[in-house]
Design an enzyme around this catalytic site. Structure first.
Site, short mmCIF file in Angstrom:
data_model
loop_
_atom_site.label_atom_id
_atom_site.label_comp_id
_atom_site.label_asym_id
_atom_site.label_seq_id
_atom_site.Cartn_x
_atom_site.Cartn_y
_atom_site.Cartn_z
N TYR A 143 29.16 55.26 36.39
CA TYR A 143 28.60 56.32 35.55
C TYR A 143 29.26 57.66 35.86
O TYR A 143 29.56 58.45 34.97
CB TYR A 143 27.09 56.43 35.78
CG TYR A 143 26.46 57.62 35.11
CD1 TYR A 143 26.28 57.64 33.73
CD2 TYR A 143 26.07 58.74 35.85
CE1 TYR A 143 25.72 58.75 33.11
CE2 TYR A 143 25.51 59.84 35.24
CZ TYR A 143 25.34 59.85 33.87
OH TYR A 143 24.80 60.94 33.25
N LYS A 190 41.92 34.74 35.98
CA LYS A 190 42.44 34.30 37.28
C LYS A 190 41.32 33.58 38.02
O LYS A 190 41.03 33.82 39.19
CB LYS A 190 42.95 35.52 38.08
CG LYS A 190 43.71 35.16 39.36
CD LYS A 190 44.97 34.36 39.11
CE LYS A 190 45.71 34.09 40.44
NZ LYS A 190 46.83 33.15 40.26
N ASP A 223 49.09 34.94 36.02
CA ASP A 223 50.47 34.78 36.49
C ASP A 223 51.25 33.80 35.63
O ASP A 223 52.40 34.04 35.25
CB ASP A 223 50.51 34.38 37.96
CG ASP A 223 49.53 33.25 38.30
OD1 ASP A 223 48.65 32.97 37.49
OD2 ASP A 223 49.67 32.67 39.40
N ASP A 247 46.44 45.40 30.13
CA ASP A 247 47.41 46.49 30.21
C ASP A 247 48.78 45.97 30.60
O ASP A 247 49.81 46.32 30.00
CB ASP A 247 46.92 47.51 31.24
CG ASP A 247 47.61 48.85 31.12
OD1 ASP A 247 48.33 49.07 30.12
OD2 ASP A 247 47.43 49.70 32.01
N ASP A 251 52.27 45.65 27.96
CA ASP A 251 53.57 46.26 28.24
C ASP A 251 54.67 45.19 28.20
O ASP A 251 55.76 45.42 27.64
CB ASP A 251 53.56 46.93 29.61
CG ASP A 251 52.95 48.33 29.57
OD1 ASP A 251 52.35 48.67 28.53
OD2 ASP A 251 53.07 49.06 30.56
#
Length: 365
Positions: A143, A190, A223, A247, A251
């Site tokens: 928060y 994962k 992976d 993220d 990329d």
């Protein structure tokens, strides 16, 4: 809405190449919406980034957040928070601050190669649905504060949180998107190591998937997924994953499609949305008029599509299609910036896109 109706959108240039690529996107939006019969967009310019620190004492002034509360959509340029002076450098960065403030839980990141343009994996056409509010980005999980702390100078601790509620929201968004595409969702996790946290993410996504029997579902460890994208990127359609994994994968997929400079993204809740290119502020090339504006332009097109669905306004969808077609045609003409092997400037590329929008409009009239 009548043809005289228009829209009011926020505009935050940001740092580095932001003041170059954001105006390029604005030019394209203005041309496409006019061609689609929408009145002039009312652009609400708001301070953000290093210039806002100098003028307002904060990278994201309270006045900016208050103004965003009155808007349903805006364009955000990249920020260069690592270069900010302290204490601003150590605070939550501008995009994270806005995402958290507005509750933008979904980060939609397409990666699509252009025909006739170099790509590491030709034929890539996928979308990464990144859960945007928690996961292993500690700054999204509290928060107040950044979610990181150091009990001693030699120990650093970060919170990583995954909840059923947040996972369900991003999973629904992923499966709904897949229904409009090739009906294939890949869950990335994962769970072989992080059994409880990313295991929960995987399981909840599969539970949501049961409500979409027409969608094929598979899952991979993060992976292994990097290898699969490199080897067979075109096999994937919609990829849903937690914050940090999303993220990283976005990329990677942007580069596989041709350049991170062509990777758009949209951050959204059910009531607000923010167009933001997936790449950074590239301070090393700022001010040189050589940055690739495609990612920002296509992010703006995604924003128009989001608004079209929200307002049931086909004109906005038409404007977005005009932008996408014009970008495709411009690249097809061999007009690209240096990162794609061409010699066009930022402003020159934008002018070429606007010219294609205009010529297409004349052809249809």
């Amino acid at each position: 809405m009548t043809e005289s109706d228009s829209y009011r959108l926020g505009l935050l240039d940001g740092d580095g190449i932001g003041p170059e690529i954001v105006p390029a996107a604005v030019q394209c939006v203005d041309a496409a919406t006019a061609a689609a019969g929408i009145g002039p967009i009312e652009w609400v310019r708001l301070p953000l980034g290093r210039s806002a620190i100098d003028t307002h004492g904060a990278a994201v002034p309270e006045s900016t957040l208050a103004a965003l509360d009155t808007l349903e959509a805006w364009l955000l340029g990249p920020h260069d928070s690592v270069s900010y002076p302290e204490p601003h450098k150590s605070r939550l960065n501008p995009s994270g601050t806005i995402r958290k403030h507005a509750g933008l839980f979904a980060n939609v990141r397409p990666a699509k190669s252009f025909a006739g343009s170099p790509a590491l994996v030709p034929g890539t056409d996928l979308v990464i649905m990144r859960e945007n509010s928690e996961g292993f980005y500690a700054d999204r999980n509290t928060y107040a504060g950044t979610g990181e702390f150091m009990p001693t100078p030699d120990v650093a601790i970060a919170h990583g949180i995954i909840t059923r509620a947040a996972t369900e929201k991003i999973a629904v968004a992923a499966f709904e998107l897949a229904m409009t595409r090739r009906k294939h969702v890949t869950i990335v996790h994962k769970a072989n190591v992080l059994q409880l946290s990313t295991g929960l993410f995987r399981d909840v996504c599969r539970e949501v998937g049961a409500d979409y029997p027409d969608v094929r579902v598979d899952d991979f460890h993060i992976d292994a997924m990097t290898v699969h994208l490199v080897r067979r990127g075109p096999d994937f359609d919609v990829i849903v994953t937690e914050n940090m994994f999303g993220d990283i994968l976005s990329d990677l997929s942007g580069e596989l499609a041709g350049s991170l400079g062509i990777a758009p993204s949209l951050n959204s809740s059910l009531t607000q949305a923010m167009a933001q290119a997936a790449h950074g502020s590239a301070p090393d090339i700022a001010g040189r008029d050589i940055a690739n504006p495609i990612a920002m332009i296509l992010s703006a097109a995604m924003l128009l599509e989001w608004l079209a669905r929200r307002h049931d306004d086909e004109r906005l969808a038409e404007a977005a299609r005009r932008i996408r077609t014009a970008v495709d045609d411009t690249v097809g003409d061999g007009v690209t910036t240096g990162d794609m092997g061409g010699s066009a400037s930022t402003s020159g590329f934008a002018a070429a896109v606007v010219a294609h929008i205009a010529s297409a409009g004349e052809a249809r009239s």
